[in-house]
Design a protein around this motif. Structure first.
Motif, PDB file in Angstrom:
ATOM      1  N   UNK A 488      -7.464  21.519  42.030  1.00  0.00           N
ATOM      2  CA  UNK A 488      -8.772  21.361  41.392  1.00  0.00           C
ATOM      3  C   UNK A 488      -8.638  21.449  39.868  1.00  0.00           C
ATOM      4  N   UNK A 489      -9.145  20.443  39.182  1.00  0.00           N
ATOM      5  CA  UNK A 489      -9.267  20.378  37.717  1.00  0.00           C
ATOM      6  C   UNK A 489      -7.940  20.208  36.982  1.00  0.00           C
ATOM      7  N   UNK A 490      -6.828  20.153  37.677  1.00  0.00           N
ATOM      8  CA  UNK A 490      -5.544  20.127  36.986  1.00  0.00           C
ATOM      9  C   UNK A 490      -5.320  18.830  36.202  1.00  0.00           C
ATOM     10  N   UNK A 491      -6.022  17.754  36.578  1.00  0.00           N
ATOM     11  CA  UNK A 491      -5.874  16.491  35.861  1.00  0.00           C
ATOM     12  C   UNK A 491      -6.913  16.308  34.758  1.00  0.00           C
ATOM     13  N   UNK A 492      -7.888  17.195  34.684  1.00  0.00           N
ATOM     14  CA  UNK A 492      -8.986  17.008  33.733  1.00  0.00           C
ATOM     15  C   UNK A 492      -9.129  18.137  32.722  1.00  0.00           C
ATOM     16  N   UNK A 493      -8.620  19.318  33.013  1.00  0.00           N
ATOM     17  CA  UNK A 493      -8.714  20.448  32.091  1.00  0.00           C
ATOM     18  C   UNK A 493      -7.887  20.186  30.838  1.00  0.00           C
ATOM     19  N   UNK A 494      -8.099  21.023  29.797  1.00  0.00           N
ATOM     20  CA  UNK A 494      -7.178  21.017  28.660  1.00  0.00           C
ATOM     21  C   UNK A 494      -6.838  22.448  28.285  1.00  0.00           C
ATOM     22  N   UNK A 512       3.137  22.089  34.241  1.00  0.00           N
ATOM     23  CA  UNK A 512       3.123  20.756  33.621  1.00  0.00           C
ATOM     24  C   UNK A 512       1.737  20.271  33.219  1.00  0.00           C
ATOM     25  N   UNK A 513       0.697  20.899  33.741  1.00  0.00           N
ATOM     26  CA  UNK A 513      -0.661  20.464  33.401  1.00  0.00           C
ATOM     27  C   UNK A 513      -1.236  21.215  32.201  1.00  0.00           C
ATOM     28  N   UNK A 514      -0.421  22.035  31.531  1.00  0.00           N
ATOM     29  CA  UNK A 514      -0.820  22.605  30.245  1.00  0.00           C
ATOM     30  C   UNK A 514      -0.176  21.790  29.139  1.00  0.00           C
ATOM     31  N   UNK A 515      -0.551  22.049  27.892  1.00  0.00           N
ATOM     32  CA  UNK A 515      -0.104  21.200  26.780  1.00  0.00           C
ATOM     33  C   UNK A 515       0.333  22.032  25.587  1.00  0.00           C
ATOM     34  N   UNK A 516       1.226  21.471  24.820  1.00  0.00           N
ATOM     35  CA  UNK A 516       1.537  21.969  23.488  1.00  0.00           C
ATOM     36  C   UNK A 516       0.763  21.098  22.504  1.00  0.00           C
TER      37      UNK A 516
END
Length: 541
Positions: A488-494, A512-516
């Motif tokens: 849930x939400x892993x493709x849309x969150x930031x 992998x679904x978090x960002x730098x």
């Protein structure tokens, strides 16, 4: 959220006939075709363009001469008119629910938050006509928060066709508000040229606002020094008031500029405090963290008490400020949701304050909030909500949920609740320390493998949280971030990080679904860009 999108299908069915009628109406002449094209271009800003086109065309709100601002105003008016209809429907539920306390309580929560939506959507229209587009976006984002809150409250008492019908209507209403908000974002970014307008995007789609390399922004300001109290509260008498609520009640209503300063002397104030919508620019000044303490123990384990209502202190009036106070909820870790402080105050400043609780300590519910040099303590989702909140130089501390270190526990610092890609909401932490309390760290180091702590998890589909130049201590899991449920939400969150330090800041093992955050975009999260802090925080000193 699955139920939310299921109800969207009901909305499409509901407005199918309207769409057909609208097409017939606009196909009879070149004027009609031009009219239709302008609406179609504007509705590219919607998440559901066909429904947007049909409901706007049939609404009766559209002027004869269409410009981008007038189309947006029509979309805002549509939200306002249907918000009023929703209130009527909810009142009918309350009237029909005598003897059913759960449904009655849900209805009352609905009426309260729909009232806030009504107020904010009115402000949105005013801001649009005055060219204050950032304000309009912030307020329309809050409108969606409140309308969704009502839908969510009814979800838990949905046992009648009347409630189901109202929920379907609310879902359509949220869609109308989403349409207006999407248009506001496009108008802000692309201007009046509706040809360029597009569906709402987020950082995950490569959409950034206010970018630029360099520092993430610093605004000098906070709670002004040298404030003189209008009234004083003393626990044991000798002042104008003995309780904080009595002092709040004495504040003038709808005071737009002058601050009403309440000095709260040292003491333990066991009371539920509410600063209502009409009490603006109220300031709480205490004698310091741990000295002036406002405490309560409301929690969701009590019959008829929602998370929203558990707050020891709940603030709605805009321009609220606080300094030198501890806000506390002592319900304990087994009581589940138990809020110490809840804020719906736009342009609020909280400095040198302490928030103590366990699950859901700080409910940064809606609108623009600034926390400076604060201490926030809890464990499960203890900073949550759907506001645009900026935390600067704060100590964020995980507290133990049990005294048996061999029994592992999993905690998330944040749970942001952004429900729509166009909402200008999220949590920004800058120069903060993320650690455990002394008690927790003693337990953690005894059994580090069974204690897991994460920077956040996605409460809602577009959850947004970033940590900038923070110190992340060893208790933070190498994964960094925790799923809510499955994918849930892993493709849309930031979820973003930038230049953090400390043993918990190593990004090699991050999910992998978090960002730098790229350096060229870090200023999207400055005080100036994220909550327009240069326009109101610096002015408060």
């Amino acid at each position: 959220m699955a139920s939310f999108f299921t109800l969207t299908i009901l909305s499409l069915i509901l407005f199918f006939s309207i769409s057909s009628a609208a097409r017939r109406h606009t196909s009879d002449s070149s004027t009609g075709n031009s009219f239709s094209v302008k609406i179609r271009e504007a509705c590219k800003a919607s998440r559901d363009p066909p429904t947007c086109e049909s409901v706007l065309t049939d609404s009766g709100n559209l002027p004869s001469e269409l410009t981008a601002p007038l189309i947006i105003q029509s979309a805002v008016n549509l939200s306002s008119e249907n918000n009023a209809k929703a209130k009527v429907m909810v009142q009918s539920i309350i009237d029909a629910s005598v003897g059913n306390s759960n449904r009655t309580d849900a209805g009352k929560v609905c009426m309260e938050v729909l009232g806030y939506a009504e107020y904010r959507v009115g402000l949105t229209g005013q801001a649009l006509t005055r060219g204050k587009i950032k304000d309009a976006r912030a307020w329309m984002s809050a409108v969606m928060v409140y309308q969704y809150d009502c839908w969510s409250a009814l979800k838990y008492v949905n046992g009648t066709s009347q409630v189901s019908k109202t929920m379907a209507f609310l879902n359509s209403l949220i869609g109308y508000s989403s349409n207006a908000l999407g248009m506001l974002v496009n108008y802000d970014v692309y201007g009046e040229n509706t040809v360029s307008w597009t569906a709402p995007k987020t950082e995950r789609d490569g959409f950034w606002e206010g970018s630029g390399s360099g520092e993430a922004g610093r605004v000098t300001g906070g709670v002004p020094s040298g404030l003189k109290p209008d009234v004083t509260v003393c626990k044991n008498g000798g002042c104008e008031y003995k309780t904080v609520q009595e002092a709040v009640n004495a504040a003038p209503e709808n005071q737009e500029t002058r601050k009403f300063v309440i000095l709260i002397k040292s003491g333990l104030y066991e009371e539920k405090v509410r600063v209502p919508l009409e009490k603006k620019n109220v300031v709480f000044l205490g004698d310091g963290m741990g000295k002036t303490v406002i405490t309560g123990s409301l929690n969701v384990g009590l019959i008829g008490v929602t998370t929203y209502e558990t707050a020891t202190v709940g603030v709605v009036g805009d321009g609220f400020m606080a300094s030198g106070i501890t806000f506390q909820n002592t319900a304990g870790p087994d009581a589940h949701q138990a809020v110490a402080f809840r804020s719906d105050s736009d342009l609020s400043v909280v400095e040198n304050c302490e928030f103590i609780g366990n699950q859901d300590t700080l409910y940064a519910h809606a609108l623009r909030q600034y926390y400076k040099s604060c201490r926030i303590q809890g464990n499960v989702d203890f900073i949550f909500g759907n506001s645009a909140s900026f935390f600067q130089e704060c100590d964020i501390l995980v507290a133990p949920r049990q005294l048996l270190p061999e029994k592992g526990e999993t905690n998330a610092v944040t749970a942001h609740g952004k429900i729509d890609p166009a909402q200008s909401t999220g949590f920004v932490f800058q120069n903060c320390l993320i650690n455990g309390t002394d008690e927790y760290m003693t337990l953690y180091y005894k059994k580090p493998k069974v204690h897991k702590n994460f920077l956040g998890r996605p409460w809602k589909e577009y959850s947004r949280t970033v940590f900038l130049d923070c110190t992340l201590e060893a208790l933070i899991s190498p994964n960094g971030w925790l799923p809510w449920s499955g994918d849930f939400a892993l493709k849309t969150l930031y979820y973003g990080e930038y230049r953090n330090t400390g043993p918990g800041a190593n990004t090699a093992g991050r999910v992998p679904w978090s960002s730098q955050i790229p350096a060229e975009h870090v200023n999207s999260y400055s005080l100036q860009n994220f909550i327009q802090g240069d326009q109101w925080i610096s002015m408060s000193s």
